[in-house]
Design a protein around this motif. Structure first.
Motif, mmCIF file in Angstrom:
data_model
loop_
_atom_site.group_PDB
_atom_site.id
_atom_site.type_symbol
_atom_site.label_atom_id
_atom_site.label_comp_id
_atom_site.label_asym_id
_atom_site.label_seq_id
_atom_site.Cartn_x
_atom_site.Cartn_y
_atom_site.Cartn_z
ATOM 1 N N LEU A 10 -11.146 -0.261 19.413
ATOM 2 C CA LEU A 10 -10.226 0.852 19.659
ATOM 3 C C LEU A 10 -9.407 1.183 18.412
ATOM 4 O O LEU A 10 -9.192 2.357 18.107
ATOM 5 C CB LEU A 10 -9.301 0.519 20.831
ATOM 6 N N VAL A 11 -8.971 0.159 17.691
ATOM 7 C CA VAL A 11 -8.223 0.386 16.446
ATOM 8 C C VAL A 11 -9.080 1.156 15.456
ATOM 9 O O VAL A 11 -8.619 2.118 14.834
ATOM 10 C CB VAL A 11 -7.736 -0.950 15.836
ATOM 11 N N ARG A 12 -10.328 0.750 15.290
ATOM 12 C CA ARG A 12 -11.210 1.430 14.329
ATOM 13 C C ARG A 12 -11.440 2.890 14.726
ATOM 14 O O ARG A 12 -11.380 3.785 13.879
ATOM 15 C CB ARG A 12 -12.535 0.688 14.230
ATOM 16 N N LEU A 13 -11.709 3.125 16.005
ATOM 17 C CA LEU A 13 -11.920 4.501 16.465
ATOM 18 C C LEU A 13 -10.669 5.354 16.263
ATOM 19 O O LEU A 13 -10.746 6.490 15.797
ATOM 20 C CB LEU A 13 -12.323 4.512 17.941
ATOM 21 N N ALA A 14 -9.524 4.808 16.613
ATOM 22 C CA ALA A 14 -8.269 5.547 16.461
ATOM 23 C C ALA A 14 -7.967 5.814 14.983
ATOM 24 O O ALA A 14 -7.521 6.906 14.620
ATOM 25 C CB ALA A 14 -7.122 4.776 17.112
#
Length: 135
Positions: A10-14
């Motif tokens: 989720l961090v990478r996508l965000a």
């Protein structure tokens, strides 16, 4: 304990979504050792309220479509100065650069391990930095 694989995804996508909307100073921290309510914080900033909103919208859309994640809480949207998106596994802070400087969240979480971000995010930031400095 460290951030879960889901949190890291989720961090990478965000971060990628924020970078595509030209967010500045994108950084992430693994706060799982310090907090029980979330695994990671993603921080980024923008130069104006409209850009803050655009970054927030892009992050929400990306996480909804690519990870089927929706925020359980969203705060600060009306003012557009500091928007907090709580996805449970991660919390995203999108701040106007003046508020980012004033509140200095990095100082609060500096003892937490940083999370490495995708190369596309780090390269985009360094490229924009060179362009604004005239290199």
């Amino acid at each position: 304990m460290t951030a879960s694989e889901k949190s890291l995804q989720l961090v990478r996508l965000a971060a990628e979504a924020a970078s595509e909307k030209l967010a500045d100073d994108i950084i992430a921290y693994d706060v799982s050792e310090q907090l029980v309510i979330t695994d990671a914080f993603l921080l980024c900033s923008a130069s104006n309220d409209r850009q803050v909103r655009a970054i927030v919208d892009e992050i929400e859309e990306r996480l909804r479509t690519d990870a089927h994640a929706k925020p359980v809480r969203r705060e600060g949207e009306r003012e557009g100065r500091w928007v907090l998106l709580d996805f449970l596994d991660i919390v995203v802070h999108v701040q106007h650069e003046e508020d980012r400087t004033f509140y200095s969240l990095e100082r609060l979480w500096k003892d937490c391990p940083s999370i490495s971000l995708p190369e596309s995010v780090t390269q985009g930031q360094s490229q924009r930095s060179r362009e604004t400095s005239g290199e």
